[in-house]
Scaffold this motif. Structure first.
Motif, PDB file in Angstrom:
ATOM      1  N   LEU A  97      54.611  49.126  93.123  1.00 43.47           N
ATOM      2  CA  LEU A  97      55.633  48.088  93.217  1.00 43.47           C
ATOM      3  C   LEU A  97      54.993  46.746  93.536  1.00 43.47           C
ATOM      4  O   LEU A  97      55.279  45.729  92.883  1.00 43.47           O
ATOM      5  CB  LEU A  97      56.652  48.469  94.300  1.00 43.47           C
ATOM      6  CG  LEU A  97      57.779  47.473  94.588  1.00 43.47           C
ATOM      7  CD1 LEU A  97      58.618  47.206  93.347  1.00 43.47           C
ATOM      8  CD2 LEU A  97      58.658  47.997  95.719  1.00 43.47           C
ATOM      9  N   PHE A  98      54.073  46.735  94.501  1.00 44.72           N
ATOM     10  CA  PHE A  98      53.475  45.470  94.900  1.00 44.72           C
ATOM     11  C   PHE A  98      52.254  45.102  94.069  1.00 44.72           C
ATOM     12  O   PHE A  98      51.866  43.931  94.024  1.00 44.72           O
ATOM     13  CB  PHE A  98      53.190  45.497  96.400  1.00 44.72           C
ATOM     14  CG  PHE A  98      54.473  45.558  97.189  1.00 44.72           C
ATOM     15  CD1 PHE A  98      55.333  44.474  97.220  1.00 44.72           C
ATOM     16  CD2 PHE A  98      54.864  46.717  97.843  1.00 44.72           C
ATOM     17  CE1 PHE A  98      56.541  44.534  97.895  1.00 44.72           C
ATOM     18  CE2 PHE A  98      56.071  46.781  98.518  1.00 44.72           C
ATOM     19  CZ  PHE A  98      56.909  45.689  98.547  1.00 44.72           C
ATOM     20  N   PHE A  99      51.669  46.068  93.374  1.00 43.79           N
ATOM     21  CA  PHE A  99      50.675  45.741  92.348  1.00 43.79           C
ATOM     22  C   PHE A  99      51.330  44.902  91.261  1.00 43.79           C
ATOM     23  O   PHE A  99      50.764  43.909  90.787  1.00 43.79           O
ATOM     24  CB  PHE A  99      50.089  47.019  91.748  1.00 43.79           C
ATOM     25  CG  PHE A  99      49.065  46.799  90.673  1.00 43.79           C
ATOM     26  CD1 PHE A  99      47.720  46.678  90.988  1.00 43.79           C
ATOM     27  CD2 PHE A  99      49.445  46.726  89.338  1.00 43.79           C
ATOM     28  CE1 PHE A  99      46.769  46.480  89.985  1.00 43.79           C
ATOM     29  CE2 PHE A  99      48.502  46.527  88.338  1.00 43.79           C
ATOM     30  CZ  PHE A  99      47.157  46.407  88.657  1.00 43.79           C
ATOM     31  N   LEU A 104      49.527  41.962  88.854  1.00 44.12           N
ATOM     32  CA  LEU A 104      50.002  41.954  87.471  1.00 44.12           C
ATOM     33  C   LEU A 104      50.718  40.658  87.121  1.00 44.12           C
ATOM     34  O   LEU A 104      50.401  40.012  86.117  1.00 44.12           O
ATOM     35  CB  LEU A 104      50.923  43.150  87.211  1.00 44.12           C
ATOM     36  CG  LEU A 104      51.496  43.225  85.789  1.00 44.12           C
ATOM     37  CD1 LEU A 104      50.391  43.343  84.751  1.00 44.12           C
ATOM     38  CD2 LEU A 104      52.483  44.378  85.667  1.00 44.12           C
ATOM     39  N   GLU A 105      51.700  40.257  87.933  1.00 43.86           N
ATOM     40  CA  GLU A 105      52.439  39.052  87.593  1.00 43.86           C
ATOM     41  C   GLU A 105      51.540  37.821  87.615  1.00 43.86           C
ATOM     42  O   GLU A 105      51.632  36.962  86.746  1.00 43.86           O
ATOM     43  CB  GLU A 105      53.633  38.848  88.523  1.00 43.86           C
ATOM     44  CG  GLU A 105      54.430  37.609  88.142  1.00 43.86           C
ATOM     45  CD  GLU A 105      55.811  37.539  88.755  1.00 43.86           C
ATOM     46  OE1 GLU A 105      56.523  36.580  88.438  1.00 43.86           O
ATOM     47  OE2 GLU A 105      56.176  38.448  89.522  1.00 43.86           O
ATOM     48  N   ALA A 106      50.656  37.736  88.606  1.00 42.29           N
ATOM     49  CA  ALA A 106      49.763  36.578  88.683  1.00 42.29           C
ATOM     50  C   ALA A 106      48.835  36.521  87.472  1.00 42.29           C
ATOM     51  O   ALA A 106      48.630  35.445  86.877  1.00 42.29           O
ATOM     52  CB  ALA A 106      48.951  36.632  89.974  1.00 42.29           C
ATOM     53  N   LEU A 137      46.228  49.398  85.098  1.00 45.15           N
ATOM     54  CA  LEU A 137      47.620  49.721  84.814  1.00 45.15           C
ATOM     55  C   LEU A 137      47.744  50.735  83.679  1.00 45.15           C
ATOM     56  O   LEU A 137      48.595  51.633  83.737  1.00 45.15           O
ATOM     57  CB  LEU A 137      48.377  48.432  84.467  1.00 45.15           C
ATOM     58  CG  LEU A 137      49.885  48.571  84.296  1.00 45.15           C
ATOM     59  CD1 LEU A 137      50.530  49.093  85.572  1.00 45.15           C
ATOM     60  CD2 LEU A 137      50.498  47.224  83.909  1.00 45.15           C
ATOM     61  N   GLU A 138      46.907  50.615  82.678  1.00 48.06           N
ATOM     62  CA  GLU A 138      46.963  51.562  81.561  1.00 48.06           C
ATOM     63  C   GLU A 138      46.716  52.988  82.038  1.00 48.06           C
ATOM     64  O   GLU A 138      47.408  53.929  81.630  1.00 48.06           O
ATOM     65  CB  GLU A 138      45.940  51.182  80.496  1.00 48.06           C
ATOM     66  CG  GLU A 138      45.981  52.093  79.272  1.00 48.06           C
ATOM     67  CD  GLU A 138      45.024  51.680  78.174  1.00 48.06           C
ATOM     68  OE1 GLU A 138      44.951  52.398  77.163  1.00 48.06           O
ATOM     69  OE2 GLU A 138      44.351  50.640  78.330  1.00 48.06           O
ATOM     70  N   ILE A 139      45.752  53.148  82.920  1.00 45.84           N
ATOM     71  CA  ILE A 139      45.484  54.474  83.484  1.00 45.84           C
ATOM     72  C   ILE A 139      46.682  54.958  84.292  1.00 45.84           C
ATOM     73  O   ILE A 139      47.115  56.112  84.177  1.00 45.84           O
ATOM     74  CB  ILE A 139      44.219  54.436  84.356  1.00 45.84           C
ATOM     75  CG1 ILE A 139      42.983  54.167  83.490  1.00 45.84           C
ATOM     76  CG2 ILE A 139      44.050  55.753  85.119  1.00 45.84           C
ATOM     77  CD1 ILE A 139      41.735  53.849  84.280  1.00 45.84           C
ATOM     78  N   ALA A 140      47.254  54.059  85.090  1.00 46.14           N
ATOM     79  CA  ALA A 140      48.353  54.445  85.984  1.00 46.14           C
ATOM     80  C   ALA A 140      49.582  54.916  85.224  1.00 46.14           C
ATOM     81  O   ALA A 140      50.207  55.915  85.610  1.00 46.14           O
ATOM     82  CB  ALA A 140      48.716  53.277  86.888  1.00 46.14           C
ATOM     83  N   VAL A 141      49.959  54.228  84.163  1.00 46.86           N
ATOM     84  CA  VAL A 141      51.183  54.616  83.447  1.00 46.86           C
ATOM     85  C   VAL A 141      50.969  55.857  82.589  1.00 46.86           C
ATOM     86  O   VAL A 141      51.934  56.421  82.064  1.00 46.86           O
ATOM     87  CB  VAL A 141      51.731  53.456  82.571  1.00 46.86           C
ATOM     88  CG1 VAL A 141      52.077  52.252  83.431  1.00 46.86           C
ATOM     89  CG2 VAL A 141      50.751  53.073  81.466  1.00 46.86           C
ATOM     90  N   GLY A 160      58.437  48.186  85.094  1.00 53.16           N
ATOM     91  CA  GLY A 160      58.900  48.329  83.721  1.00 53.16           C
ATOM     92  C   GLY A 160      59.366  47.026  83.123  1.00 53.16           C
ATOM     93  O   GLY A 160      59.075  46.717  81.954  1.00 53.16           O
ATOM     94  N   ALA A 161      60.069  46.224  83.903  1.00 50.73           N
ATOM     95  CA  ALA A 161      60.543  44.938  83.401  1.00 50.73           C
ATOM     96  C   ALA A 161      59.377  44.038  83.006  1.00 50.73           C
ATOM     97  O   ALA A 161      59.434  43.338  81.983  1.00 50.73           O
ATOM     98  CB  ALA A 161      61.404  44.256  84.455  1.00 50.73           C
ATOM     99  N   HIS A 162      58.325  44.056  83.792  1.00 50.81           N
ATOM    100  CA  HIS A 162      57.151  43.227  83.466  1.00 50.81           C
ATOM    101  C   HIS A 162      56.434  43.737  82.220  1.00 50.81           C
ATOM    102  O   HIS A 162      55.993  42.939  81.383  1.00 50.81           O
ATOM    103  CB  HIS A 162      56.197  43.185  84.657  1.00 50.81           C
ATOM    104  CG  HIS A 162      56.643  42.247  85.732  1.00 50.81           C
ATOM    105  ND1 HIS A 162      56.483  40.879  85.646  1.00 50.81           N
ATOM    106  CD2 HIS A 162      57.283  42.459  86.896  1.00 50.81           C
ATOM    107  CE1 HIS A 162      56.982  40.302  86.726  1.00 50.81           C
ATOM    108  NE2 HIS A 162      57.486  41.246  87.493  1.00 50.81           N
ATOM    109  N   ILE A 163      56.316  45.043  82.099  1.00 49.56           N
ATOM    110  CA  ILE A 163      55.677  45.592  80.904  1.00 49.56           C
ATOM    111  C   ILE A 163      56.521  45.312  79.669  1.00 49.56           C
ATOM    112  O   ILE A 163      55.999  44.922  78.615  1.00 49.56           O
ATOM    113  CB  ILE A 163      55.412  47.096  81.082  1.00 49.56           C
ATOM    114  CG1 ILE A 163      54.264  47.295  82.088  1.00 49.56           C
ATOM    115  CG2 ILE A 163      55.095  47.766  79.744  1.00 49.56           C
ATOM    116  CD1 ILE A 163      53.909  48.734  82.359  1.00 49.56           C
TER     117      ILE A 163
END
Length: 207
Positions: A97-99, A104-106, A137-141, A160-163
């Motif tokens: 969530l905080f990643f 990610l967002e930055a 992130l690719e590994i995580a999802v 999900g919204a960011h992706i």
């Protein structure tokens, strides 16, 4: 909790994330659309969010701003929705969530603005490099059906919204793992309801 829920939003803003989360919890809420410009910087709205930005929610006397905080708060305030794991299992949930809210967002914003740090600058930014963020992130999802394990959580709403945004507008580029993850989370009825409501509000504003 039975206090009234109010969503302050604009249909072309990150408020779409907050609405998705509200649709996931299934509690009744009222929407107040705040127009960009003077209305968002008015004393009345600045009393809710001094940043003069949406989204924000009011739940009784509690005001919450920032999308990740809104998602986390609603998951805790409405535990019957099952959108937060038990406390002992929240490590991955909080992590991702905080990643999404931090690195990610930055990183995606910097890339979108053409401000990616060079090798010498990477040690001075929280995310290091955009490549490291996306590889992580690719590994995580790919490890589980959802980001924190086998169950959908509030972390999936925010991440999900960011992706979904990155895939639609090019910030992420083609990646089968991201596309597959987005297909899973965007198939949820709550996401579809939220999108329809925001699209209706957007169309109404443009008439």
């Amino acid at each position: 909790m039975s206090d009234t829920l109010i969503l302050y939003t604009n249909p072309v803003s990150r408020g779409r994330i907050a609405r998705w989360m509200l649709e996931e919890i299934g509690a009744p809420y009222r929407t107040e659309v705040v127009e960009f410009g003077p209305a968002m910087k008015s004393p009345a709205f600045l009393a809710i969010n001094p940043m003069g930005k949406v989204p924000a929610i009011r739940h009784g006397e509690t005001v919450v701003t920032e999308c990740a905080a809104i998602c986390a708060y609603l998951a805790d305030a409405f535990p019957e929705a099952g959108l937060a794991p038990p406390l002992a299992e929240r490590g991955p949930y909080y992590r991702w969530l905080f990643f999404a809210a931090g690195p990610l967002e930055a990183a995606m914003t910097d890339r979108d603005l053409g401000m990616e740090p060079n090798v010498d600058q990477q040690g001075r930014v929280g995310y290091g490099s955009i490549e490291a963020v996306l590889d992580t992130l690719e590994i995580a999802v790919s490890e589980h059906e959802y980001i924190a394990g086998p169950q959908f959580t509030a972390a999936d709403v925010y991440l999900g919204a960011h992706i979904g945004w990155g895939l639609k507008y090019g910030g992420l580029g083609p990646c089968p793992a991201f596309a597959d993850y987005w297909a899973r989370v965007s198939s949820r009825p709550a996401y579809r309801r939220a999108s329809e409501l925001d699209d209706q509000a957007k169309n109404k504003a443009h008439r």
